[in-house]
Design a protein around this motif. Structure first.
Motif, PDB file in Angstrom:
ATOM      1  N   SER B  86       4.265   2.962   9.311  1.00 58.60           N
ATOM      2  CA  SER B  86       3.969   4.373   9.024  1.00 58.60           C
ATOM      3  C   SER B  86       3.746   4.488   7.522  1.00 58.60           C
ATOM      4  O   SER B  86       4.200   3.634   6.750  1.00 58.60           O
ATOM      5  CB  SER B  86       5.132   5.266   9.462  1.00 58.60           C
ATOM      6  OG  SER B  86       6.192   5.151   8.538  1.00 58.60           O
ATOM      7  N   ARG B  87       3.056   5.536   7.119  1.00 61.84           N
ATOM      8  CA  ARG B  87       2.778   5.706   5.685  1.00 61.84           C
ATOM      9  C   ARG B  87       4.075   5.822   4.884  1.00 61.84           C
ATOM     10  O   ARG B  87       4.156   5.373   3.748  1.00 61.84           O
ATOM     11  CB  ARG B  87       1.905   6.941   5.466  1.00 61.84           C
ATOM     12  CG  ARG B  87       0.466   6.737   5.898  1.00 61.84           C
ATOM     13  CD  ARG B  87      -0.329   8.013   5.694  1.00 61.84           C
ATOM     14  NE  ARG B  87      -1.646   7.907   6.280  1.00 61.84           N
ATOM     15  CZ  ARG B  87      -2.778   7.760   5.576  1.00 61.84           C
ATOM     16  NH1 ARG B  87      -2.740   7.689   4.269  1.00 61.84           N
ATOM     17  NH2 ARG B  87      -3.935   7.685   6.181  1.00 61.84           N
ATOM     18  N   THR B  88       5.093   6.456   5.491  1.00 66.76           N
ATOM     19  CA  THR B  88       6.375   6.586   4.780  1.00 66.76           C
ATOM     20  C   THR B  88       7.010   5.210   4.595  1.00 66.76           C
ATOM     21  O   THR B  88       7.503   4.888   3.515  1.00 66.76           O
ATOM     22  CB  THR B  88       7.334   7.514   5.563  1.00 66.76           C
ATOM     23  OG1 THR B  88       6.671   8.756   5.786  1.00 66.76           O
ATOM     24  CG2 THR B  88       8.601   7.758   4.797  1.00 66.76           C
ATOM     25  N   SER B  91       5.401   3.331   1.882  1.00 65.02           N
ATOM     26  CA  SER B  91       5.543   3.836   0.509  1.00 65.02           C
ATOM     27  C   SER B  91       6.931   3.502  -0.034  1.00 65.02           C
ATOM     28  O   SER B  91       7.310   3.955  -1.106  1.00 65.02           O
ATOM     29  CB  SER B  91       5.309   5.352   0.478  1.00 65.02           C
ATOM     30  OG  SER B  91       6.359   6.025   1.132  1.00 65.02           O
ATOM     31  N   THR B  93       9.363   1.327  -1.831  1.00 62.76           N
ATOM     32  CA  THR B  93       9.329   0.239  -2.817  1.00 62.76           C
ATOM     33  C   THR B  93      10.167  -0.955  -2.385  1.00 62.76           C
ATOM     34  O   THR B  93       9.825  -2.102  -2.664  1.00 62.76           O
ATOM     35  CB  THR B  93       9.893   0.747  -4.166  1.00 62.76           C
ATOM     36  OG1 THR B  93       9.338   2.018  -4.431  1.00 62.76           O
ATOM     37  CG2 THR B  93       9.580  -0.190  -5.295  1.00 62.76           C
ATOM     38  N   LEU B 133      -1.829   6.822  -8.364  1.00 63.47           N
ATOM     39  CA  LEU B 133      -2.413   6.093  -7.245  1.00 63.47           C
ATOM     40  C   LEU B 133      -2.375   4.589  -7.471  1.00 63.47           C
ATOM     41  O   LEU B 133      -2.500   3.820  -6.538  1.00 63.47           O
ATOM     42  CB  LEU B 133      -3.853   6.540  -7.020  1.00 63.47           C
ATOM     43  CG  LEU B 133      -4.025   7.918  -6.379  1.00 63.47           C
ATOM     44  CD1 LEU B 133      -5.471   8.350  -6.434  1.00 63.47           C
ATOM     45  CD2 LEU B 133      -3.545   7.886  -4.947  1.00 63.47           C
ATOM     46  N   ARG B 137      -0.909   0.220  -5.348  1.00 60.81           N
ATOM     47  CA  ARG B 137      -2.082  -0.663  -5.273  1.00 60.81           C
ATOM     48  C   ARG B 137      -1.982  -1.842  -6.231  1.00 60.81           C
ATOM     49  O   ARG B 137      -2.894  -2.643  -6.339  1.00 60.81           O
ATOM     50  CB  ARG B 137      -3.359   0.139  -5.547  1.00 60.81           C
ATOM     51  CG  ARG B 137      -4.058   0.624  -4.281  1.00 60.81           C
ATOM     52  CD  ARG B 137      -3.237   1.499  -3.405  1.00 60.81           C
ATOM     53  NE  ARG B 137      -2.950   2.777  -4.014  1.00 60.81           N
ATOM     54  CZ  ARG B 137      -2.118   3.664  -3.527  1.00 60.81           C
ATOM     55  NH1 ARG B 137      -1.473   3.420  -2.423  1.00 60.81           N
ATOM     56  NH2 ARG B 137      -1.910   4.808  -4.143  1.00 60.81           N
ATOM     57  N   TRP B 146      -2.188  -2.101   2.058  1.00 62.47           N
ATOM     58  CA  TRP B 146      -2.874  -0.800   1.979  1.00 62.47           C
ATOM     59  C   TRP B 146      -4.389  -0.981   2.074  1.00 62.47           C
ATOM     60  O   TRP B 146      -5.081  -0.189   2.709  1.00 62.47           O
ATOM     61  CB  TRP B 146      -2.498  -0.062   0.688  1.00 62.47           C
ATOM     62  CG  TRP B 146      -1.202   0.683   0.815  1.00 62.47           C
ATOM     63  CD1 TRP B 146       0.024   0.264   0.391  1.00 62.47           C
ATOM     64  CD2 TRP B 146      -0.982   1.946   1.450  1.00 62.47           C
ATOM     65  NE1 TRP B 146       0.980   1.197   0.710  1.00 62.47           N
ATOM     66  CE2 TRP B 146       0.398   2.239   1.349  1.00 62.47           C
ATOM     67  CE3 TRP B 146      -1.810   2.865   2.078  1.00 62.47           C
ATOM     68  CZ2 TRP B 146       0.963   3.416   1.861  1.00 62.47           C
ATOM     69  CZ3 TRP B 146      -1.255   4.042   2.594  1.00 62.47           C
ATOM     70  CH2 TRP B 146       0.115   4.305   2.484  1.00 62.47           C
ATOM     71  N   LEU B 150      -6.293   0.891   5.166  1.00 59.21           N
ATOM     72  CA  LEU B 150      -7.259   1.966   4.898  1.00 59.21           C
ATOM     73  C   LEU B 150      -8.693   1.610   5.280  1.00 59.21           C
ATOM     74  O   LEU B 150      -9.583   2.447   5.178  1.00 59.21           O
ATOM     75  CB  LEU B 150      -7.203   2.362   3.410  1.00 59.21           C
ATOM     76  CG  LEU B 150      -5.876   2.990   2.951  1.00 59.21           C
ATOM     77  CD1 LEU B 150      -5.822   3.094   1.436  1.00 59.21           C
ATOM     78  CD2 LEU B 150      -5.674   4.362   3.579  1.00 59.21           C
ATOM     79  N   VAL B 186     -12.293   2.431  -5.931  1.00 58.86           N
ATOM     80  CA  VAL B 186     -12.119   3.184  -4.677  1.00 58.86           C
ATOM     81  C   VAL B 186     -10.655   3.595  -4.484  1.00 58.86           C
ATOM     82  O   VAL B 186     -10.355   4.762  -4.252  1.00 58.86           O
ATOM     83  CB  VAL B 186     -12.612   2.362  -3.461  1.00 58.86           C
ATOM     84  CG1 VAL B 186     -12.320   3.092  -2.160  1.00 58.86           C
ATOM     85  CG2 VAL B 186     -14.108   2.093  -3.580  1.00 58.86           C
ATOM     86  N   LEU B 187      -9.739   2.644  -4.612  1.00 54.11           N
ATOM     87  CA  LEU B 187      -8.355   2.964  -4.249  1.00 54.11           C
ATOM     88  C   LEU B 187      -7.524   3.606  -5.353  1.00 54.11           C
ATOM     89  O   LEU B 187      -6.471   4.152  -5.078  1.00 54.11           O
ATOM     90  CB  LEU B 187      -7.635   1.713  -3.737  1.00 54.11           C
ATOM     91  CG  LEU B 187      -8.062   1.203  -2.369  1.00 54.11           C
ATOM     92  CD1 LEU B 187      -6.992   0.309  -1.774  1.00 54.11           C
ATOM     93  CD2 LEU B 187      -8.356   2.328  -1.396  1.00 54.11           C
ATOM     94  N   GLU B 188      -7.964   3.522  -6.578  1.00 58.65           N
ATOM     95  CA  GLU B 188      -7.169   4.145  -7.634  1.00 58.65           C
ATOM     96  C   GLU B 188      -7.754   5.481  -8.073  1.00 58.65           C
ATOM     97  O   GLU B 188      -7.392   6.005  -9.122  1.00 58.65           O
ATOM     98  CB  GLU B 188      -6.974   3.181  -8.806  1.00 58.65           C
ATOM     99  CG  GLU B 188      -6.120   1.997  -8.374  1.00 58.65           C
ATOM    100  CD  GLU B 188      -5.477   1.241  -9.519  1.00 58.65           C
ATOM    101  OE1 GLU B 188      -5.409   1.786 -10.629  1.00 58.65           O
ATOM    102  OE2 GLU B 188      -5.058   0.099  -9.284  1.00 58.65           O
ATOM    103  N   GLY B 192     -10.763   8.343  -3.186  1.00 55.34           N
ATOM    104  CA  GLY B 192     -10.624   7.157  -2.332  1.00 55.34           C
ATOM    105  C   GLY B 192      -9.570   7.323  -1.249  1.00 55.34           C
ATOM    106  O   GLY B 192      -9.510   6.540  -0.305  1.00 55.34           O
ATOM    107  N   SER B 193      -8.719   8.349  -1.382  1.00 56.76           N
ATOM    108  CA  SER B 193      -7.720   8.610  -0.336  1.00 56.76           C
ATOM    109  C   SER B 193      -8.346   9.290   0.873  1.00 56.76           C
ATOM    110  O   SER B 193      -7.729   9.361   1.930  1.00 56.76           O
ATOM    111  CB  SER B 193      -6.603   9.513  -0.872  1.00 56.76           C
ATOM    112  OG  SER B 193      -5.969   8.920  -1.948  1.00 56.76           O
TER     113      SER B 193
END
Lengths: 270, 255
Positions: B86-88, B91, B93, B133, B137, B146, B150, B186-188, B192-193
């Protein structure tokens, strides 16, 4: 919501491009582990020309949800005055921004808003779908499932621990989810003896300067938990000062005053 | 399948603190043969299930440029190993720091060898907090996960992207990681999100990348024009076909 950006055509709410104020919608969020419910009501600009374009389907409200920590950027559109949406709770963590604005939904070869700034004279503009018609209103809230903002103790953003250095200055670390203050081994042993007896002294001597610095660093560390919690504490307390030192003192309920009273009382007892 | 264990907050904090409080580069990061040692009580269990065989990530260490050569393949291996978190979860660390400091310790050293500052270690072994962002990454492993999450078969998560449906489910992962500049551009960036903008942009780039000498320069020019365009045009609100054409034309104008 007054902003200014140089667009190639007049934009409602962008400086004095158009002589009309824009109405701000009402945004409410209901957060749980499972869902994030967003309820936006009062979606109208109060500027007849654009409200009519929305009715005619030539313009539309764009609602964007942004959560940098989980890489979410979702965009929705509506022409209704109320918009309710349920998102998956597990997609959001930390700071979430809701950005709302009106965009063109159709090509408009003769876009000519009433009450344009006189510099535009009698010009009309060719607007294409997707082009911004009103400035953006941004609402920010915090998805923090383990946090009770009503209590908002300082311990929810700052921890004090023993460092590895024998003596000398304490360090404040802002890079982690919680601000960490590291005391030297020597100070740590003294700290243990004082924290339960005169806590106000610790607030005045350690916590106050660190929180003041944290306030000035909130935007830089916006994805850290401490930053969003600190913003919420400031918002809940309705603090209006722009000085980080004054804000920190208000958050800590004026620690210097409390420390003076506590130390004097302690000295009076002998 | 095994349950993945990750470092607890206190162990992570100590590890990071040792790095942040040191003026010199800690010895641990100067020699890949020295490995961090953690006791059992440093870990917490997670619900993440992983295969018992750890993927063998490859790095061609011939030069700085070749080190990135296998990024796409490695991204797909990591995505297959960790699955669709899941995204959580992704995320957190603790997850990524555990992986860079344990099973992907050697890979991280091989891929990111230019250790001259502690901030470099913070970026690639940890997560550069406050880095917006860029934070997730930059970590050696989270960037791979990621990137794949994505871009692998994006039409399966967003039906608007059905127009890009292809038998090559990994097409956009390969484009994204074909150049470090593209990955960064793109990702930063905030746009890009957006699934729509990201995939339309990668698709447009895929048409013109083979036609240019400097792929990095093409990506840079595109970003410059795109950043100007999105100041007054809300690309996510237009139809997928219009957006696809808009970005195709924009990339073509930069060739």
């Amino acid at each position: 919501m007054s902003t200014y950006f140089s667009y190639p055509y007049p934009v409602l709410g962008n400086g004095d491009d158009i002589g009309s104020e824009i109405h701000d919608p009402i945004v409410e969020c209901d957060i749980s582990d499972e869902t994030l419910k967003i309820n936006i009501s009062d979606l109208y600009t109060n500027y007849q020309y654009i409200d009519d374009l929305i009715c005619d389907n030539k313009a539309i409200w764009q609602i964007r949800l942004l959560c940098p920590r989980t890489y979410v950027r979702q965009t929705y559109t509506t022409k209704d005055k109320q918009w309710v949406h349920h998102c998956l709770g597990q997609d959001f963590e930390g700071t979430v921004n809701v950005e709302i604005q009106v965009v063109a939904n159709a090509e408009m070869p003769n876009y000519k808003p009433i009450a344009m700034h006189q510099d535009y004279s009698d010009t009309s503009f060719h607007i294409k779908p997707g082009e911004t018609l009103s400035s953006q209103a941004t609402y920010t809230f915090n998805v923090d499932k383990d946090y009770d903002p009503l209590k908002a103790p300082v311990s929810s953003i700052l921890k004090i621990r023993k460092g590895v250095h024998k003596e000398g200055a304490y360090n404040a670390i802002f890079e982690e989810d919680f601000i960490t203050v590291e005391l030297s081994e020597k100070d740590w042993s003294e700290y243990a003896g004082i924290r339960d007896r005169i806590p106000s002294f610790l607030h005045a001597s350690i916590v106050l300067p660190v929180i003041a610095e944290a306030i000035s660093l909130m935007d830089r560390f916006e994805s850290n938990i401490w930053s969003s919690r600190l913003k919420e504490i400031i918002s809940n307390k309705e603090i209006t000062s722009s000085s980080s030192y004054v804000i920190a003192q208000e958050i800590l309920n004026f620690p210097l005053q409390r420390a003076f009273l506590d130390i004097n009382a302690s000295l009076d007892k002998g | 399948m095994d349950s993945l264990k990750i470092l607890n907050s206190s162990s992570l904090s100590k590890l990071r603190s040792a790095l942040l409080n040191s003026e010199d580069i800690p010895e641990l990061y100067l020699n890949s043969d020295i490995r961090p040692i953690f006791t059992e009580d440093c870990f917490v269990n997670t619900t993440i299930k992983v295969p018992s065989t750890v993927p063998n990530l490859k790095v061609d260490i011939t030069s700085d440029r070749t080190r990135a050569k296998d990024d796409a393949k490695n991204a797909l291996l990591i995505y297959e190993y960790l699955g669709s978190l899941s995204r959580t979860q992704a995320s957190d660390t603790r997850l990524w720091v555990t992986l860079t400091h344990s099973i992907f310790w050697d890979y991280t050293f091989a891929r990111w060898p230019s250790i001259s500052k502690n901030s470099y270690i913070l970026e690639h072994w940890f997560e550069k907090k406050g880095g917006g962002l860029g934070a997730l990454r930059r970590n050696s492993i989270s960037r791979l996960w990621w990137a794949a999450y994505l871009t692998v078969a994006p039409w399966e998560r967003n039906s608007e992207l059905d127009v890009f449906k292809s038998s090559d489910r990994e097409k956009y992962t390969h484009i994204l990681l074909s150049q470090q500049q593209i990955f960064f551009d793109v990702l930063e960036r905030s746009y890009g999100s957006s699934d729509k903008v990201r995939i339309c942009l990668l698709d447009a780039l895929s048409h013109f990348l083979p036609k240019v000498k400097s792929k990095d320069n093409l990506s840079k020019s595109v970003v410059k024009k795109l950043s100007l365009l999105i100041k007054h045009k809300q690309l996510e609100s237009i139809s997928i076909n219009s957006l696809r054409k808009e970005l195709y034309d924009l990339v073509e104008s930069c060739v």
